[in-house]
Motif scaffolding. Structure first.
Motif, PDB file in Angstrom:
ATOM      1  N   LEU A  32       7.950  -7.261  -0.709  1.00  0.00           N
ATOM      2  CA  LEU A  32       6.844  -7.520   0.201  1.00  0.00           C
ATOM      3  C   LEU A  32       5.932  -6.309   0.103  1.00  0.00           C
ATOM      4  CD1 LEU A  32       7.207  -8.845   3.851  1.00  0.00           C
ATOM      5  CD2 LEU A  32       5.373  -7.342   3.143  1.00  0.00           C
ATOM      6  N   LEU A  33       4.736  -6.506  -0.405  1.00  0.00           N
ATOM      7  CA  LEU A  33       3.851  -5.362  -0.616  1.00  0.00           C
ATOM      8  C   LEU A  33       2.595  -5.482   0.236  1.00  0.00           C
ATOM      9  CD1 LEU A  33       1.287  -6.186  -2.792  1.00  0.00           C
ATOM     10  CD2 LEU A  33       3.281  -6.454  -4.262  1.00  0.00           C
ATOM     11  N   THR A  34       2.083  -4.337   0.640  1.00  0.00           N
ATOM     12  CA  THR A  34       0.874  -4.320   1.454  1.00  0.00           C
ATOM     13  C   THR A  34      -0.316  -3.858   0.624  1.00  0.00           C
ATOM     14  OG1 THR A  34       0.789  -2.025   2.296  1.00  0.00           O
ATOM     15  CG2 THR A  34       2.345  -3.569   3.361  1.00  0.00           C
ATOM     16  N   TYR A  35      -1.479  -4.254   1.105  1.00  0.00           N
ATOM     17  CA  TYR A  35      -2.734  -3.792   0.526  1.00  0.00           C
ATOM     18  C   TYR A  35      -3.695  -3.527   1.676  1.00  0.00           C
ATOM     19  CZ  TYR A  35      -4.559  -8.413   1.654  1.00  0.00           C
ATOM     20  OH  TYR A  35      -4.945  -9.534   2.343  1.00  0.00           O
ATOM     21  N   HIS A  36      -4.662  -2.657   1.447  1.00  0.00           N
ATOM     22  CA  HIS A  36      -5.673  -2.388   2.472  1.00  0.00           C
ATOM     23  C   HIS A  36      -6.878  -3.298   2.271  1.00  0.00           C
ATOM     24  CE1 HIS A  36      -8.734   0.547   4.455  1.00  0.00           C
ATOM     25  NE2 HIS A  36      -8.359  -0.402   5.272  1.00  0.00           N
ATOM     26  N   GLN A  38      -7.683  -4.342  -1.412  1.00  0.00           N
ATOM     27  CA  GLN A  38      -7.628  -4.902  -2.771  1.00  0.00           C
ATOM     28  C   GLN A  38      -6.734  -6.147  -2.814  1.00  0.00           C
ATOM     29  OE1 GLN A  38      -9.521  -3.609  -5.164  1.00  0.00           O
ATOM     30  NE2 GLN A  38     -10.241  -1.895  -3.907  1.00  0.00           N
ATOM     31  N   GLN A  39      -7.184  -7.213  -2.144  1.00  0.00           N
ATOM     32  CA  GLN A  39      -6.352  -8.413  -2.057  1.00  0.00           C
ATOM     33  C   GLN A  39      -6.123  -9.057  -3.422  1.00  0.00           C
ATOM     34  OE1 GLN A  39      -7.868 -11.571   0.446  1.00  0.00           O
ATOM     35  NE2 GLN A  39      -5.862 -12.552   0.610  1.00  0.00           N
ATOM     36  N   ALA A  40      -7.162  -9.111  -4.250  1.00  0.00           N
ATOM     37  CA  ALA A  40      -7.021  -9.751  -5.561  1.00  0.00           C
ATOM     38  C   ALA A  40      -6.022  -8.981  -6.425  1.00  0.00           C
ATOM     39  CB  ALA A  40      -8.385  -9.828  -6.261  1.00  0.00           C
ATOM     40  N   GLU A  41      -6.080  -7.650  -6.380  1.00  0.00           N
ATOM     41  CA  GLU A  41      -5.127  -6.851  -7.153  1.00  0.00           C
ATOM     42  C   GLU A  41      -3.713  -7.047  -6.615  1.00  0.00           C
ATOM     43  OE1 GLU A  41      -6.196  -2.774  -7.573  1.00  0.00           O
ATOM     44  OE2 GLU A  41      -8.214  -3.189  -8.312  1.00  0.00           O
ATOM     45  N   THR A  58       2.274 -10.670  -0.238  1.00  0.00           N
ATOM     46  CA  THR A  58       1.396  -9.592   0.211  1.00  0.00           C
ATOM     47  C   THR A  58       1.064  -9.783   1.689  1.00  0.00           C
ATOM     48  OG1 THR A  58      -0.669 -10.745  -0.307  1.00  0.00           O
ATOM     49  CG2 THR A  58       0.324  -9.442  -2.057  1.00  0.00           C
ATOM     50  N   VAL A  59       0.932  -8.654   2.403  1.00  0.00           N
ATOM     51  CA  VAL A  59       0.472  -8.651   3.787  1.00  0.00           C
ATOM     52  C   VAL A  59      -0.538  -7.518   3.926  1.00  0.00           C
ATOM     53  CG1 VAL A  59       1.103  -8.445   6.213  1.00  0.00           C
ATOM     54  CG2 VAL A  59       2.676  -9.542   4.620  1.00  0.00           C
ATOM     55  N   GLN A  60      -1.678  -7.802   4.528  1.00  0.00           N
ATOM     56  CA  GLN A  60      -2.711  -6.774   4.699  1.00  0.00           C
ATOM     57  C   GLN A  60      -2.272  -5.737   5.723  1.00  0.00           C
ATOM     58  OE1 GLN A  60      -5.025  -5.775   7.216  1.00  0.00           O
ATOM     59  NE2 GLN A  60      -6.161  -4.452   5.820  1.00  0.00           N
ATOM     60  N   LEU A  61      -2.578  -4.467   5.451  1.00  0.00           N
ATOM     61  CA  LEU A  61      -2.210  -3.382   6.350  1.00  0.00           C
ATOM     62  C   LEU A  61      -3.179  -2.226   6.194  1.00  0.00           C
ATOM     63  CD1 LEU A  61      -0.137  -1.822   8.219  1.00  0.00           C
ATOM     64  CD2 LEU A  61       0.917  -1.024   6.088  1.00  0.00           C
TER      65      LEU A  61
END
Length: 250
Positions: A32-36, A38-41, A58-61
């Motif tokens: 489970l990875l987060t991104y700030h 860069q949703q497409a990446e 992915t979950v935004q954080l």
């Protein structure tokens, strides 16, 4: 319920975090990875993990905003059963961060607070709020920096926060030992191709000169080490700082 282990990697959309996520998947761990932003990446990283036969999400954080963490973990709690067939995860890797190179004389309070929020306050409270969702026997891996051992002009605010995280990690090891949770620090040197630091031929030449192995660091030099710390072979490592620099400034 799944028997697969699950890792939560912050800042997993590119660079170091992406390498960590892929190496974890190669070891049979779901991610489970987060991104700030860069949703497409992040989605591309998920696709690579799934191509390796593991599950990923992915979950935004915003790792610099502790007021958002309760909402983040609520989204995680909803996603875990749907994607992974689990109610908790096993490994927390606090990787998200930014860099700052400014002399002490010119560092502003806003710049200092930015480093504080993402590299110390954010790590402290994201970890605190993870504890109910972290399985006993799990691992916490905090990413620090070679700048806590070797001083480079301009890195004072960044390095001070990373130094504090190293102390915090030892306290995690002490306080979570009763749950069988180990906590360690990985301290990379200058990593090129990770998206966070300036990358020029001149800087690469300078770093190579400082490094015993004679080249700059790359994300894969660190990603595999972090994945190893989540394996059974690393179960007796606890409260340690492991520097991954290829031998910088020895």
């Amino acid at each position: 319920m799944t028997t697969s282990k699950i890792a939560l990697v912050t800042g997993g959309s590119r660079g170091l975090g992406k390498s960590m996520a892929l190496h974890l998947a190669q070891k049979g761990i779901d991610v489970l990875l987060t991104y700030h932003s860069q949703q497409a990446e992040a989605q591309a990283t998920v696709a690579e993990i799934e191509a390796l036969g593991r599950r990923a999400l992915t979950v935004q954080l915003n790792a610099a905003d502790p007021s958002s963490f309760d909402g983040f973990y609520q989204r995680v709690a909803e996603a875990l059963p749907a994607t992974f067939g689990a109610s908790r995860f096993d490994f927390l890797i606090n990787n998200a961060g930014t860099s700052l190179t400014v002399p002490i004389a010119d560092t502003t309070e806003a710049q200092f607070d930015e480093m504080l929020n993402i590299h110390l306050k954010g790590v402290y409270f994201l970890t605190q709020k993870a504890l109910p969702w972290l399985n006993d026997g799990g691992r916490i891996i905090n990413i620090s920096s070679a700048t806590t051992r070797v001083s480079f002009a301009g890195a004072s605010a960044y390095a001070a926060m990373k130094g504090a995280v190293e102390v915090f990690t030892r306290y995690l090891a002490v306080e979570l030992g009763a749950r069988g949770i180990a906590a360690n620090v990985v301290a990379p040197g200058a990593i090129f191709g990770g998206g966070a630091m300036t990358d020029t031929p001149e800087l690469r030449a300078y770093v190579s000169q400082l490094t015993a192995l004679g080249r700059v660091g790359l994300p894969d030099d660190v990603g595999g080490l972090v994945a190893f710390l989540c394996t059974e072979e690393a179960k007796w490592l606890n409260g340690q700082r492991i520097e991954a620099t290829g031998g910088m400034n020895l």
